[in-house]
Design a protein around this motif. Structure first.
Motif: not given
Length: 665
Positions: A119-123, A187-189
């Motif tokens: 639901r969020f950036d970056p994904e 998910s930033e990594p």
């Protein structure tokens, strides 16, 4: 068509256990990062995850049959604002669930659908997730209806499961309890981001190596057009094996998952100008489409998601093995699709065959499966655990072994006499430190440190010989497992060294030496030792105090020399004290290289006192150094943090059902 039937059977297993994490014993711990009454402090929150609240009572009372009924009604209720392909949203939901779960990678356990960070950036702005915002918009009325009882992570996975079931596929198990993240920071990594560049850089996009999970940034696995867009199936096959291996999938699971997923739906790409701005670029109207006019702009036949266009089967809303039949029935030729990407169309094996060719496609990654017959292997199940032995008697035998010379390995010398305590503690630590709270892999349960590849890791040199020192004890107690012996020997060695609060919980089982290697990985090594220490602590489930404390564990001078170092910070390996921190903080250190070529740190003006760059990372970092200063002046604080870290590591992999642990916290 025996092979396709076999693979469809395998798909039931993989979809029910691996691809979307729905096994009957899925240890989510309500978000795997929440301390609840059953788990206590065994597993703790990954610090970088910002979690929403979890209504455990509501989840337990949720009527899943009612949710599934609502989902099945939704699948067939096509909306004008986003018309359903073939009148069914089921294939869209399967894509969403797979792309949510398929971000998982074994290298550090990151990714997956727990947290629902799609639901969020970056994904949410990844190229592979183009227009999945529409799938979540379709699901919002159901999410709103069930509120806190149904997290987004649970809903997205259940939607994929139910879609497969509704189109005639196998009925899959489901385990609720995922907790949604409040943002996409975890998910930033996964990238693309500065975090990813530090933790898992990719030098050539399209040939990204582990620890990244995919070959290409913003994709779930491989480039379906072929490596770097080169449509050569023979080059794609080894990359598929590599990338799915990074998700802990074997060959049969890979083929089953690809074929099962491609039994449904179609690719969208009949628009060479693409989908338009992503959510990151245009959050108010993401992926509006660039082809078509009026109300059908960017939707229906004008939809762009992957850039390829067409279905894999002639019945894309029906579960069957036609995908495999098509792969084997026809030859396939490559051509340039309407979206400007290479795709494949069927060609008759016999030109005289009067049957009309179906209007279907394959991608390079599909055709690659026909060029590699090794995709039909399956792994056996582990054996059941043995009956428990008399652990008081085992402990007496370990106490004797601590100070008895063994022909298997020369121990350390303490007071001129052999001492194996630091070696036993190191064996237990190395056995357990592979555990990752990010994906519940690794740990000492199974004692896989006995086998390759784990026994061959550089930091495990001579650990097989330490285990050989304990072998007579194992032989004396036939029902004693190696994993219990390793942990008990290490724990008893620490207690002998005056550690306080060390506990032992028996009941581990041993892995079968004939089973395929498990997806277990050592703690990561980085050039930035501060980042290495902190990130490994997060992945292992230790907080910073625990990670600093565990660095002061018993250190064997003889083992340090086997690892290629010149020695240790102490010659007395028989005492666990906070002296480690005083030596670390009170000395100046200089970089030197050992005779074996290892970079190490030598105390300035003192002979025979060495530490590693990882030790010095504690001194270099302000936060870690402050913890070290506390431990240097407060032995009780050190012993408490050390016992917490050690006990947590030794039982972290002792799962009991979805939420509990075999051992008391």
């Amino acid at each position: 068509m025996a092979a396709p039937r076999f693979l469809c059977a395998v798909l039931i297993s993989i979809l029910a256990t691996q691809a979307i994490q729905v096994a009957a014993k899925c240890p989510f711990h309500f978000g795997r990062a929440r301390m609840d009454d059953d788990v206590g402090a065994i597993l703790q929150a990954e610090p970088r995850r910002m979690l929403t609240s979890a209504d455990v009572k509501a989840v337990n009372e949720l009527n899943l049959d009612a949710v599934k009924a609502d989902l099945k009604a939704l699948f067939l209720d096509s909306k004008d604002w986003w018309p359903a392909d073939f009148g069914n949203y089921g294939p869209l939901m399967i894509r969403m669930a797979w792309h949510c779960a398929g971000s998982y990678r074994t290298s550090d356990g990151r990714g997956g659908c727990d947290g629902a960070r799609q639901r969020f950036d970056p994904e949410r702005s990844w190229a592979d997730n183009t227009s999945l915002d529409k799938a979540r918009k379709l699901l919002w009325p159901i999410k709103e209806k069930y509120g806190s009882a149904l997290s987004w992570g649970d809903l997205m996975i259940l939607a994929g499961n139910t879609a497969i079931e509704s189109m005639g596929g196998p009925i899959l198990g489901f385990c609720a309890g995922r907790i949604d993240d409040a943002d996409g920071s975890a998910s930033e990594p996964l990238g693309p981001s500065l975090d990813q560049e530090m933790v898992a850089p990719c030098s050539v996009n399209g040939e990204c190596e582990a620890p990244l999970g995919a070959s290409t940034m913003e994709l779930i696995y491989v480039n379906p057009e072929g490596p770097l867009g080169n449509p050569v199936p023979e080059l794609s096959a080894p990359q598929i094996r590599d990338i799915f291996g990074r998700m802990a999938m074997n060959d049969s699971e890979t083929v089953a998952l690809v074929g099962g997923g491609h039994a449904f739906g179609k690719c969208h790409g009949a628009c060479p100008t693409g989908p338009g701005p992503s959510p990151r670029q245009q959050p108010w109207d993401p992926w509006p489409g660039t082809c078509g006019n009026g109300t059908m702009k960017g939707k229906g036949e004008n939809t762009f998601t992957s850039g390829f266009d067409g279905p894999w089967t002639t019945q894309p809303t029906k579960w069957d093995n036609e995908y495999y039949q098509n792969l084997l029935k026809y030859d396939w030729e490559v051509y340039m699709g309407p979206g400007g990407h290479h795709q494949w169309r069927p060609v008759k094996k016999d030109p005289s065959d009067p049957e009309e060719l179906p209007d279907i496609i394959m991608l390079t990654a599909d055709v690659a499966l026909t060029r590699d017959p090794a995709y039909l292997e399956i792994a056996p199940l582990p054996p059941p655990p043995a009956t428990l032995p008399d652990f008081k008697a085992v402990s007496k035998a370990i106490a004797k072994a601590l100070r008895t010379a063994s022909p298997a390995l020369e121990g350390d010398l303490v007071g001129g006499k052999p001492y194996y305590g630091a070696l036993f503690a190191n064996l237990a630590y190395q056995c357990a430190c592979s555990f990752r709270q990010t994906d519940y892999t690794g740990g000492c349960n199974g004692a896989r440190i006995r086998f390759s590849p784990q026994k061959d890791w550089p930091n495990n040199v001579a650990m097989d010989r330490v285990l050989a020192v304990l072998e007579p004890i194992k032989a004396s107690f036939p029902t004693l497992t190696y994993s219990d012996l390793i942990v008990l020997a290490g724990s008893n060695a620490l207690t002998d060294a005056k550690a306080k609060g060390i506990r032992f919980c028996p009941g581990r089982s041993d892995a079968d030496p004939n089973e395929p290697p498990a997806p277990v990985y050592p703690p990561r090594t980085m050039n930035n030792k501060i980042a290495q220490l902190m990130d490994n602590g997060i992945v292992m489930g230790l907080d910073m105090r625990e990670m600093v404390a565990i660095q002061a564990r018993l250190r064997s001078p003889s083992q340090q020399r086997r690892l290629g170092f010149s020695g240790s910070w102490t010659n007395d390996a028989s005492k666990l004290t906070n002296e480690y921190f005083r030596v670390l903080l009170d000395n100046d250190w200089v970089n030197v290289t050992s005779s074996a070529g290892q970079l190490e740190m030598k105390a300035v003006g003192k002979e025979g006192i060495y530490m590693t760059p990882t030790d010095l990372a504690i001194k270099w970092d302000a936060v870690l150094s402050a913890i070290a200063q506390e431990f240097a002046t407060d032995a009780t604080a050190f012993y408490t943090a050390f016992a917490s870290a050690w006990n947590k590591m030794m039982i972290a992999d002792r799962f009991k059902g979805p939420t509990a642990n075999e051992c008391p916290s």
